[in-house]
Write a protein that holds these residues in place. Structure first.
Motif, PDB file in Angstrom:
ATOM      1  N   ARG A   1      -7.622   1.665  -6.409  1.00  0.00           N
ATOM      2  CA  ARG A   1      -8.129   0.738  -7.716  1.00  0.00           C
ATOM      3  C   ARG A   1      -8.011   1.649  -8.730  1.00  0.00           C
ATOM      4  N   TRP A   2      -8.311   2.794  -9.007  1.00  0.00           N
ATOM      5  CA  TRP A   2      -8.332   3.551 -10.011  1.00  0.00           C
ATOM      6  C   TRP A   2      -6.912   4.609 -10.458  1.00  0.00           C
ATOM      7  N   ARG A   3      -6.168   4.830  -9.315  1.00  0.00           N
ATOM      8  CA  ARG A   3      -4.834   5.278  -9.381  1.00  0.00           C
ATOM      9  C   ARG A   3      -5.316   6.626 -10.222  1.00  0.00           C
ATOM     10  N   TRP A   4      -4.344   7.019 -11.357  1.00  0.00           N
ATOM     11  CA  TRP A   4      -4.621   8.262 -12.092  1.00  0.00           C
ATOM     12  C   TRP A   4      -5.767   8.552 -12.526  1.00  0.00           C
ATOM     13  N   GLN A   5      -6.657   7.608 -13.049  1.00  0.00           N
ATOM     14  CA  GLN A   5      -7.973   7.658 -13.564  1.00  0.00           C
ATOM     15  C   GLN A   5      -8.847   8.054 -12.503  1.00  0.00           C
ATOM     16  N   ALA A   6      -8.740   7.870 -11.294  1.00  0.00           N
ATOM     17  CA  ALA A   6      -9.594   8.466 -10.247  1.00  0.00           C
ATOM     18  C   ALA A   6     -10.110  10.119 -10.512  1.00  0.00           C
ATOM     19  N   ALA A   7      -8.733  10.841 -10.879  1.00  0.00           N
ATOM     20  CA  ALA A   7      -8.927  12.224 -10.799  1.00  0.00           C
ATOM     21  C   ALA A   7      -9.939  12.520 -11.759  1.00  0.00           C
ATOM     22  N   LEU A   8      -9.758  11.645 -13.183  1.00  0.00           N
ATOM     23  CA  LEU A   8     -10.742  11.912 -14.375  1.00  0.00           C
ATOM     24  C   LEU A   8     -12.212  11.651 -13.729  1.00  0.00           C
ATOM     25  N   ILE A   9     -12.256  10.635 -13.287  1.00  0.00           N
ATOM     26  CA  ILE A   9     -13.719  10.111 -12.744  1.00  0.00           C
ATOM     27  C   ILE A   9     -14.473  10.919 -11.768  1.00  0.00           C
ATOM     28  N   LEU A  10     -13.398  11.686 -10.876  1.00  0.00           N
ATOM     29  CA  LEU A  10     -14.189  12.602  -9.794  1.00  0.00           C
ATOM     30  C   LEU A  10     -14.457  13.780 -10.673  1.00  0.00           C
ATOM     31  N   ALA A  11     -13.500  14.149 -11.522  1.00  0.00           N
ATOM     32  CA  ALA A  11     -13.873  15.634 -12.409  1.00  0.00           C
ATOM     33  C   ALA A  11     -15.103  15.342 -13.079  1.00  0.00           C
ATOM     34  N   LEU A  12     -15.349  14.404 -13.741  1.00  0.00           N
ATOM     35  CA  LEU A  12     -16.686  14.018 -14.273  1.00  0.00           C
ATOM     36  C   LEU A  12     -17.668  14.083 -13.488  1.00  0.00           C
ATOM     37  N   ILE A  13     -17.754  13.308 -12.179  1.00  0.00           N
ATOM     38  CA  ILE A  13     -18.761  13.511 -11.394  1.00  0.00           C
ATOM     39  C   ILE A  13     -19.171  14.633 -10.971  1.00  0.00           C
ATOM     40  N   ALA A  14     -17.950  15.590 -10.550  1.00  0.00           N
ATOM     41  CA  ALA A  14     -18.159  16.922 -10.189  1.00  0.00           C
ATOM     42  C   ALA A  14     -19.105  17.950 -11.104  1.00  0.00           C
ATOM     43  N   VAL A  15     -18.770  17.700 -12.046  1.00  0.00           N
ATOM     44  CA  VAL A  15     -19.465  18.804 -13.143  1.00  0.00           C
ATOM     45  C   VAL A  15     -20.552  18.168 -14.026  1.00  0.00           C
ATOM     46  N   TYR A  16     -20.973  16.921 -14.125  1.00  0.00           N
ATOM     47  CA  TYR A  16     -21.778  16.320 -14.966  1.00  0.00           C
ATOM     48  C   TYR A  16     -23.173  16.987 -15.133  1.00  0.00           C
ATOM     49  N   ARG A  17     -23.646  17.308 -13.873  1.00  0.00           N
ATOM     50  CA  ARG A  17     -25.106  17.866 -13.854  1.00  0.00           C
ATOM     51  C   ARG A  17     -25.107  19.309 -13.548  1.00  0.00           C
ATOM     52  N   ILE A  18     -23.838  20.009 -13.730  1.00  0.00           N
ATOM     53  CA  ILE A  18     -23.819  21.470 -13.469  1.00  0.00           C
ATOM     54  C   ILE A  18     -24.631  22.148 -14.058  1.00  0.00           C
ATOM     55  N   SER A  19     -24.957  21.853 -15.297  1.00  0.00           N
ATOM     56  CA  SER A  19     -26.137  22.942 -16.420  1.00  0.00           C
ATOM     57  C   SER A  19     -27.537  22.974 -15.613  1.00  0.00           C
ATOM     58  N   ASP A  20     -27.806  21.767 -15.370  1.00  0.00           N
ATOM     59  CA  ASP A  20     -29.254  21.669 -14.834  1.00  0.00           C
ATOM     60  C   ASP A  20     -29.185  22.223 -13.228  1.00  0.00           C
ATOM     61  N   VAL A  21     -28.347  21.746 -12.308  1.00  0.00           N
ATOM     62  CA  VAL A  21     -28.362  22.451 -11.082  1.00  0.00           C
ATOM     63  C   VAL A  21     -28.134  23.837 -10.949  1.00  0.00           C
ATOM     64  N   VAL A  22     -27.359  24.406 -11.559  1.00  0.00           N
ATOM     65  CA  VAL A  22     -27.257  25.774 -11.610  1.00  0.00           C
ATOM     66  C   VAL A  22     -28.581  26.807 -12.019  1.00  0.00           C
ATOM     67  N   MET A  23     -28.914  26.083 -13.466  1.00  0.00           N
ATOM     68  CA  MET A  23     -30.139  26.658 -13.987  1.00  0.00           C
ATOM     69  C   MET A  23     -31.426  26.522 -13.007  1.00  0.00           C
ATOM     70  N   GLY A  24     -31.606  25.330 -12.351  1.00  0.00           N
ATOM     71  CA  GLY A  24     -32.749  24.868 -11.793  1.00  0.00           C
ATOM     72  C   GLY A  24     -33.086  26.023 -10.513  1.00  0.00           C
ATOM     73  N   ILE A  25     -32.263  26.584  -9.821  1.00  0.00           N
ATOM     74  CA  ILE A  25     -32.551  27.480  -8.459  1.00  0.00           C
ATOM     75  C   ILE A  25     -33.430  28.643  -9.205  1.00  0.00           C
ATOM     76  N   MET A  26     -33.218  29.104 -10.277  1.00  0.00           N
ATOM     77  CA  MET A  26     -33.982  30.380 -10.801  1.00  0.00           C
ATOM     78  C   MET A  26     -35.100  30.181 -11.460  1.00  0.00           C
ATOM     79  N   ALA A  27     -35.366  28.736 -11.868  1.00  0.00           N
ATOM     80  CA  ALA A  27     -36.540  28.203 -12.638  1.00  0.00           C
ATOM     81  C   ALA A  27     -37.851  28.982 -12.014  1.00  0.00           C
ATOM     82  N   ASN A  28     -38.120  28.677 -10.848  1.00  0.00           N
ATOM     83  CA  ASN A  28     -39.305  28.906 -10.254  1.00  0.00           C
ATOM     84  C   ASN A  28     -39.607  30.625 -10.122  1.00  0.00           C
ATOM     85  N   PRO A  29     -38.348  31.448  -9.669  1.00  0.00           N
ATOM     86  CA  PRO A  29     -38.657  32.668  -9.579  1.00  0.00           C
ATOM     87  C   PRO A  29     -38.745  33.238 -10.920  1.00  0.00           C
ATOM     88  N   PHE A  30     -38.275  32.552 -12.359  1.00  0.00           N
ATOM     89  CA  PHE A  30     -38.359  32.800 -13.603  1.00  0.00           C
ATOM     90  C   PHE A  30     -39.739  32.757 -14.170  1.00  0.00           C
TER      91      PHE A  30
END
Length: 448
Positions: A256-285
């Motif tokens: 359905r998306w053809r070459w745009q599928a790569a762009l969509i999947l890349a966005l999905i893969a990194v959209y919440r990266i700042s929050d998720v990586v930071m969140g693990i150390m929040a409580n030890p912090f």
């Protein structure tokens, strides 16, 4: 029966009065998402955020805590068994409750059993047993997410998905208050007066209470209506079944998306990266800065979650009026920028007022981003493969961030909290470019 057309990502919504816009949250489909969202949100902190606080108090080092966060990778691989949830009937449960609700109830029972096991295990002497039970909870929770996401998407049209996401997130965040502040409050109240250090009995009481709380989701599952499902094709052999369950959902998306599928999947893969990586150390912090259980519970687990809810409702309403892509960009920008405030707090030290300010900004930004992102993912799915495709998207959202988060404790030990939080903010910069590109090419998205 001819295949129904897949939904394209929503871009703009028709104008309506603000009163009509807000009334969408009182519709039955929206209200049902409240308690089901509670059931979905309860396990997450108990195997990640709250667990990291418990482990740190028990004397487990930060590097180990970081590695143990890989328990959360169960959420990132749920696409692997999503086709089974989408198509495989469960004995008795499917016949009695239907395909979606049958899987929901089975997953909720598994989560409750795992929480009981976590309650009984002492991390100081039974760390492996505790991790094993946490894996059971994570697997059950991920399975619950698969079935619940499918039920949500099939309960209303695309134009209502942002509203359903908001009420779902409301229940989700209320559960996080209970699984965050509630656990800390119960553990603090159950401590033996005068005793110091880690008290296993107090945490046992708290986690058993969480297991009992899963009854809320179970009751809703039993009472909720089963959405109208597309009839499955007749069984024509294992090879044909595997193709329809495993290959067809992914092939349909790529076709359905053809070459745009790569762009969509890349966005999905990194959209919440700042929050998720930071969140693990929040409580030890928070522990290392000297904040008490009651302070963390009140500020980050109650007030902070309320700020997330405010951001979620604001994000859902803005998505209806402005379109999802604009709010998606706003959420990405705010989420990355708010991590810089944690770097400032690391140098500022123990200050409850400063903590309130930082948590307010971070959680408001996270709520806006979550509402827009869930609506975006929902609009990408084809109703013929709802559970499988949405599980793929939500799994990709977590795979890279969760993997990176496993090294967060090692990074903090080597470079300190300020450098860590600044680095997580920098991770959000490429996300902005991907959102802009996705918005540009969404204008030429396939028209079924």
């Amino acid at each position: 029966m001819p295949a129904l057309p897949p939904a394209a990502p929503p871009s703009a919504a028709p104008r309506s009065s603000w009163l009509q816009t807000w009334r969408v949250y009182l519709e039955p489909a929206s209200l049902r998402m409240l308690t089901l969202g509670f059931s979905a949100g309860l396990p997450l902190l108990l195997v990640l955020g709250t667990l990291s606080f418990r482990l740190r108090e028990a004397g487990i080092d930060r590097t180990t805590i970081g590695y143990l966060s890989w328990v959360g990778l169960a959420y990132a691989f749920k696409w692997a068994w999503a086709p089974l949830v989408d198509r495989l009937p469960l004995p008795l449960l499917t016949r009695t409750l239907g395909r979606r609700r049958g899987w929901l109830l089975a997953a909720q029972l598994l989560v409750a059993a795992g929480l009981v096991g976590m309650a009984l295990a002492d991390p100081r002497t039974q760390l492996l047993a505790l991790v094993g039970c946490a894996l059971v909870v994570a697997f059950g929770s991920a399975t619950q997410d698969i079935a619940l996401d499918a039920l949500r998407i099939e309960s209303a049209g695309t134009e209502r998905q942002a509203a359903l996401a908001a009420t779902y997130q409301t229940g989700y965040r209320l559960a996080m208050i209970w699984a965050g502040a509630g656990v800390l409050w119960l553990a603090a109240r159950a401590e033996v007066a005068g005793a110091t250090g880690y008290q296993a009995g107090a945490w046992r009481v708290a986690y058993l209470a969480m297991a009992v709380s899963m009854l809320i989701g179970m009751a809703t599952t039993l009472a909720a209506p089963e959405p109208a499902l597309r009839p499955l094709p007749p069984f024509q052999g294992l090879r044909a079944w595997l193709h329809g369950a495993l290959v067809a959902p992914f092939a349909e998306f790529i076709g359905r998306w053809r070459w745009q599928a790569a762009l969509i999947l890349a966005l999905i893969a990194v959209y919440r990266i700042s929050d998720v990586v930071m969140g693990i150390m929040a409580n030890p912090f928070y522990v290392d800065l000297g904040f008490t259980k009651d302070e963390v519970a009140a500020v980050t687990k109650v007030y902070g979650v309320l700020m997330t809810l405010a951001g979620t409702f604001l994000g859902g309403a803005l998505a209806l009026r402005w379109g999802v892509m604009r709010v998606l960009l706003l959420g990405a920008l705010l989420s990355a920028a708010s991590n810089l405030l944690f770097a400032w707090l690391a140098g500022h030290g123990h200050d409850v007022g400063a903590l309130v300010f930082v948590v307010s900004a971070d959680n408001l930004a996270g709520g806006i981003a979550s509402a827009a992102f869930i609506a975006y993912l929902s609009g990408l799915t084809n109703v013929q493969y709802t559970a499988t495709q949405y599980a793929l998207f939500s799994s990709m959202m977590l795979l890279l961030p969760k993997w990176l988060a496993g090294f967060s404790g090692q990074f903090v030990d080597a470079h300190g909290y300020a450098a860590f939080f600044t680095g997580t903010a920098a991770l959000g910069v490429p996300v902005l470019l991907l959102v802009v590109l996705a918005a540009k090419y969404a204008k030429t998205a396939p028209n079924p």
